[in-house]
Design a protein around this motif. Sequence first.
Motif, short mmCIF file in Angstrom:
data_model
loop_
_atom_site.label_atom_id
_atom_site.label_comp_id
_atom_site.label_asym_id
_atom_site.label_seq_id
_atom_site.Cartn_x
_atom_site.Cartn_y
_atom_site.Cartn_z
N GLN A 154 -11.72 -36.56 -39.37
CA GLN A 154 -11.18 -35.21 -39.35
C GLN A 154 -10.11 -35.11 -40.43
O GLN A 154 -9.21 -35.95 -40.49
N SER A 155 -10.23 -34.09 -41.27
CA SER A 155 -9.26 -33.92 -42.35
C SER A 155 -7.91 -33.50 -41.77
O SER A 155 -7.82 -33.03 -40.64
N GLN A 207 -7.11 -31.08 -38.53
CA GLN A 207 -6.16 -31.48 -37.49
C GLN A 207 -5.06 -30.44 -37.33
O GLN A 207 -4.66 -30.10 -36.22
N ASP A 208 -4.59 -29.89 -38.45
CA ASP A 208 -3.58 -28.83 -38.41
C ASP A 208 -4.12 -27.62 -37.65
O ASP A 208 -3.40 -27.01 -36.85
N GLY A 209 -5.38 -27.27 -37.89
CA GLY A 209 -6.00 -26.16 -37.18
C GLY A 209 -6.12 -26.43 -35.69
O GLY A 209 -5.84 -25.56 -34.86
N THR A 210 -6.50 -27.64 -35.34
CA THR A 210 -6.59 -28.03 -33.93
C THR A 210 -5.22 -27.91 -33.26
O THR A 210 -5.10 -27.39 -32.15
N ASP A 211 -4.19 -28.37 -33.95
CA ASP A 211 -2.84 -28.31 -33.40
C ASP A 211 -2.37 -26.87 -33.23
O ASP A 211 -1.73 -26.53 -32.24
N ALA A 212 -2.71 -26.02 -34.20
CA ALA A 212 -2.34 -24.60 -34.10
C ALA A 212 -3.06 -23.94 -32.91
O ALA A 212 -2.47 -23.10 -32.21
N HIS A 213 -4.31 -24.32 -32.67
CA HIS A 213 -5.03 -23.79 -31.50
C HIS A 213 -4.35 -24.23 -30.20
O HIS A 213 -4.27 -23.45 -29.25
N SER A 214 -3.86 -25.46 -30.17
CA SER A 214 -3.15 -25.93 -28.97
C SER A 214 -1.89 -25.11 -28.74
O SER A 214 -1.59 -24.73 -27.60
N LEU A 215 -1.16 -24.81 -29.82
CA LEU A 215 0.04 -23.98 -29.69
C LEU A 215 -0.34 -22.58 -29.22
O LEU A 215 0.32 -22.03 -28.33
N ILE A 254 -14.94 -8.66 -26.02
CA ILE A 254 -14.29 -8.97 -27.30
C ILE A 254 -14.08 -10.48 -27.36
O ILE A 254 -13.48 -11.07 -26.46
N VAL A 255 -14.58 -11.08 -28.41
CA VAL A 255 -14.46 -12.53 -28.61
C VAL A 255 -13.68 -12.74 -29.91
O VAL A 255 -14.11 -12.31 -30.97
N THR A 256 -12.52 -13.38 -29.78
CA THR A 256 -11.62 -13.56 -30.92
C THR A 256 -11.50 -15.04 -31.27
O THR A 256 -11.23 -15.86 -30.40
N ASP A 257 -11.72 -15.34 -32.54
CA ASP A 257 -11.65 -16.71 -33.04
C ASP A 257 -10.47 -16.82 -34.00
O ASP A 257 -10.37 -16.05 -34.96
N TYR A 258 -9.58 -17.77 -33.73
CA TYR A 258 -8.43 -17.99 -34.60
C TYR A 258 -8.78 -19.00 -35.68
O TYR A 258 -9.29 -20.08 -35.39
N LYS A 259 -8.53 -18.64 -36.92
CA LYS A 259 -8.75 -19.53 -38.06
C LYS A 259 -7.40 -19.78 -38.71
O LYS A 259 -6.79 -18.87 -39.26
N HIS A 260 -6.93 -21.00 -38.65
CA HIS A 260 -5.61 -21.35 -39.16
C HIS A 260 -5.65 -21.67 -40.66
O HIS A 260 -4.64 -21.61 -41.34
N GLY A 261 -6.84 -21.96 -41.18
CA GLY A 261 -6.96 -22.37 -42.57
C GLY A 261 -6.65 -21.28 -43.57
O GLY A 261 -6.85 -20.09 -43.30
#
Length: 196
Positions: A32-33, A37-45, A130-137
Amino acid sequence: MTVHAKLGASGMYRWSACPGSVRLSKAAPKTQSAYAQDGTDAHSLAALVLRKNTDPLKYVGTEIESEGRSVKVTEAMAEGVGVYVNHLRSTCQPDDVDRIECRFDLSSIYPGCFGTADFVRWRQSEKLLIVTDYKHGMGVFVSAEDNPQLKYYGLGALLASGYPAAKIRLEIVQPRFGGADPIRSYEIDAIDLIDF
Protein backbone atom coordinates in the motif's frame (compact mmCIF):
# COMPACT_ATOMS: atom_id res chain seq x y z
CA MET A 1 -6.73 -4.92 8.99
CA THR A 2 -9.56 -4.47 6.50
CA VAL A 3 -10.42 -7.42 4.26
CA HIS A 4 -10.61 -6.49 0.58
CA ALA A 5 -12.80 -8.25 -1.97
CA LYS A 6 -11.07 -9.84 -4.96
CA LEU A 7 -13.84 -8.31 -7.04
CA GLY A 8 -14.04 -5.08 -5.07
CA ALA A 9 -15.30 -1.67 -6.06
CA SER A 10 -11.91 0.06 -6.21
CA GLY A 11 -10.63 -2.39 -8.83
CA MET A 12 -13.84 -2.62 -10.81
CA TYR A 13 -12.56 -0.42 -13.63
CA ARG A 14 -9.87 -3.11 -14.13
CA TRP A 15 -11.57 -6.44 -13.49
CA SER A 16 -14.82 -5.59 -15.29
CA ALA A 17 -12.82 -4.79 -18.45
CA CYS A 18 -10.31 -7.63 -18.02
CA PRO A 19 -11.56 -10.58 -15.90
CA GLY A 20 -8.17 -12.30 -16.23
CA SER A 21 -6.60 -9.50 -14.19
CA VAL A 22 -8.14 -10.98 -11.02
CA ARG A 23 -5.97 -14.07 -11.30
CA LEU A 24 -2.92 -12.09 -12.38
CA SER A 25 -3.24 -9.69 -9.46
CA LYS A 26 -2.98 -12.60 -6.99
CA ALA A 27 0.70 -12.91 -7.94
CA ALA A 28 1.40 -9.20 -7.44
CA PRO A 29 2.99 -8.16 -4.13
CA LYS A 30 0.47 -6.74 -1.65
CA THR A 31 1.71 -3.26 -0.82
CA GLN A 32 0.00 0.00 0.00
CA SER A 33 1.44 3.35 -1.01
CA ALA A 34 1.87 6.18 1.48
CA TYR A 35 -0.90 8.01 -0.41
CA ALA A 36 -3.30 5.09 -0.04
CA GLN A 37 -2.45 4.81 3.66
CA ASP A 38 -3.09 8.54 4.09
CA GLY A 39 -6.51 8.06 2.48
CA THR A 40 -7.29 5.12 4.75
CA ASP A 41 -6.33 7.20 7.79
CA ALA A 42 -8.51 10.11 6.61
CA HIS A 43 -11.45 7.71 6.24
CA SER A 44 -10.89 6.55 9.83
CA LEU A 45 -10.98 10.17 11.01
CA ALA A 46 -14.13 10.87 8.99
CA ALA A 47 -15.97 7.89 10.46
CA LEU A 48 -14.90 8.89 14.00
CA VAL A 49 -16.02 12.50 13.52
CA LEU A 50 -19.39 11.48 12.05
CA ARG A 51 -20.09 8.91 14.77
CA LYS A 52 -19.16 11.31 17.60
CA ASN A 53 -20.70 14.37 15.89
CA THR A 54 -17.54 16.41 16.45
CA ASP A 55 -15.29 18.73 14.45
CA PRO A 56 -12.32 17.11 12.65
CA LEU A 57 -10.06 20.06 13.57
CA LYS A 58 -10.49 19.04 17.21
CA TYR A 59 -8.30 16.01 16.47
CA VAL A 60 -5.31 17.84 14.90
CA GLY A 61 -2.13 16.69 16.64
CA THR A 62 -3.88 13.81 18.43
CA GLU A 63 -3.64 10.10 17.77
CA ILE A 64 -6.54 8.08 16.36
CA GLU A 65 -6.82 4.42 15.47
CA SER A 66 -6.74 3.46 11.80
CA GLU A 67 -6.82 -0.23 10.89
CA GLY A 68 -5.20 -1.22 14.18
CA ARG A 69 -2.49 1.44 14.01
CA SER A 70 -2.13 4.68 15.90
CA VAL A 71 -2.06 7.65 13.52
CA LYS A 72 -1.40 11.33 14.18
CA VAL A 73 -4.04 13.61 12.64
CA THR A 74 -2.56 16.41 10.54
CA GLU A 75 -4.18 19.74 9.77
CA ALA A 76 -4.39 18.82 6.05
CA MET A 77 -6.19 15.58 6.90
CA ALA A 78 -8.65 17.35 9.22
CA GLU A 79 -9.36 20.11 6.69
CA GLY A 80 -10.08 17.61 3.90
CA VAL A 81 -12.32 15.54 6.14
CA GLY A 82 -14.03 18.77 7.23
CA VAL A 83 -15.22 19.45 3.67
CA TYR A 84 -16.71 15.94 3.50
CA VAL A 85 -18.37 16.12 6.92
CA ASN A 86 -19.71 19.64 6.36
CA HIS A 87 -21.24 18.56 3.03
CA LEU A 88 -23.02 15.64 4.70
CA ARG A 89 -24.25 17.77 7.58
CA SER A 90 -25.37 20.72 5.44
CA THR A 91 -27.43 18.54 3.09
CA CYS A 92 -29.18 16.55 5.82
CA GLN A 93 -32.99 16.79 5.92
CA PRO A 94 -35.26 15.92 8.87
CA ASP A 95 -36.47 12.58 7.46
CA ASP A 96 -33.02 11.32 6.45
CA VAL A 97 -31.65 8.06 7.81
CA ASP A 98 -27.85 7.93 7.71
CA ARG A 99 -25.41 5.03 7.82
CA ILE A 100 -21.66 5.46 8.25
CA GLU A 101 -19.37 2.83 6.72
CA CYS A 102 -22.24 0.75 5.32
CA ARG A 103 -21.08 -2.83 4.77
CA PHE A 104 -22.72 -4.85 2.02
CA ASP A 105 -22.47 -8.25 0.39
CA LEU A 106 -23.10 -8.79 -3.32
CA SER A 107 -22.16 -12.48 -3.33
CA SER A 108 -25.74 -13.35 -4.33
CA ILE A 109 -24.95 -11.59 -7.62
CA TYR A 110 -21.40 -12.92 -7.93
CA PRO A 111 -19.25 -14.74 -5.34
CA GLY A 112 -16.54 -12.58 -3.81
CA CYS A 113 -18.29 -9.25 -4.31
CA PHE A 114 -18.65 -7.23 -1.10
CA GLY A 115 -17.54 -3.93 0.29
CA THR A 116 -18.19 -0.85 2.39
CA ALA A 117 -19.74 2.40 1.24
CA ASP A 118 -18.35 5.41 3.12
CA PHE A 119 -21.73 7.03 3.74
CA VAL A 120 -25.31 6.13 2.82
CA ARG A 121 -28.35 8.33 3.29
CA TRP A 122 -31.98 7.32 2.77
CA ARG A 123 -34.40 10.16 2.02
CA GLN A 124 -37.88 8.66 2.32
CA SER A 125 -39.68 11.82 1.13
CA GLU A 126 -37.97 11.59 -2.28
CA LYS A 127 -37.47 7.80 -2.46
CA LEU A 128 -33.81 8.74 -2.87
CA LEU A 129 -30.76 6.78 -1.76
CA ILE A 130 -27.60 8.89 -1.57
CA VAL A 131 -24.22 7.16 -1.56
CA THR A 132 -21.23 9.39 -0.83
CA ASP A 133 -17.63 8.35 -1.36
CA TYR A 134 -14.80 10.36 0.20
CA LYS A 135 -11.64 10.69 -1.89
CA HIS A 136 -8.72 12.12 0.07
CA GLY A 137 -6.27 12.06 -2.83
CA MET A 138 -5.20 15.19 -4.65
CA GLY A 139 -3.30 13.78 -7.61
CA VAL A 140 -6.01 12.08 -9.66
CA PHE A 141 -9.39 13.65 -10.44
CA VAL A 142 -12.28 11.27 -9.75
CA SER A 143 -15.49 11.87 -11.67
CA ALA A 144 -18.88 10.86 -10.31
CA GLU A 145 -20.32 10.57 -13.83
CA ASP A 146 -21.02 6.91 -14.68
CA ASN A 147 -18.26 5.85 -12.25
CA PRO A 148 -18.18 2.01 -11.94
CA GLN A 149 -16.78 2.10 -8.39
CA LEU A 150 -19.60 4.40 -7.27
CA LYS A 151 -22.18 2.25 -9.02
CA TYR A 152 -20.81 -0.81 -7.22
CA TYR A 153 -21.17 1.02 -3.88
CA GLY A 154 -24.64 2.23 -4.90
CA LEU A 155 -25.80 -1.26 -5.80
CA GLY A 156 -24.39 -2.65 -2.57
CA ALA A 157 -26.10 0.06 -0.51
CA LEU A 158 -29.39 -0.41 -2.37
CA LEU A 159 -29.46 -4.16 -1.79
CA ALA A 160 -28.14 -4.00 1.79
CA SER A 161 -30.57 -1.32 2.91
CA GLY A 162 -33.75 -2.76 1.44
CA TYR A 163 -35.12 0.77 0.95
CA PRO A 164 -37.57 1.16 -1.95
CA ALA A 165 -35.44 3.75 -3.75
CA ALA A 166 -36.54 5.07 -7.13
CA LYS A 167 -33.30 7.00 -7.67
CA ILE A 168 -29.77 6.74 -6.38
CA ARG A 169 -27.54 9.80 -6.13
CA LEU A 170 -23.88 8.85 -6.27
CA GLU A 171 -21.54 11.48 -4.85
CA ILE A 172 -17.78 12.02 -4.76
CA VAL A 173 -16.31 14.43 -2.22
CA GLN A 174 -12.69 15.15 -3.18
CA PRO A 175 -11.64 18.35 -1.41
CA ARG A 176 -7.89 18.26 -2.01
CA PHE A 177 -7.92 18.12 -5.83
CA GLY A 178 -7.42 21.72 -6.93
CA GLY A 179 -9.29 23.38 -9.77
CA ALA A 180 -12.46 21.31 -9.54
CA ASP A 181 -15.66 21.42 -7.54
CA PRO A 182 -14.91 19.17 -4.54
CA ILE A 183 -18.45 17.77 -4.56
CA ARG A 184 -19.65 15.97 -7.67
CA SER A 185 -22.76 13.85 -8.15
CA TYR A 186 -24.51 11.59 -10.63
CA GLU A 187 -28.09 10.30 -10.41
CA ILE A 188 -29.27 6.98 -11.74
CA ASP A 189 -32.64 5.23 -11.67
CA ALA A 190 -32.72 2.20 -9.37
CA ILE A 191 -33.67 -0.09 -12.25
CA ASP A 192 -30.69 1.10 -14.30
CA LEU A 193 -28.37 0.52 -11.37
CA ILE A 194 -29.72 -3.02 -10.99
CA ASP A 195 -29.17 -3.57 -14.73
CA PHE A 196 -25.57 -2.46 -14.21
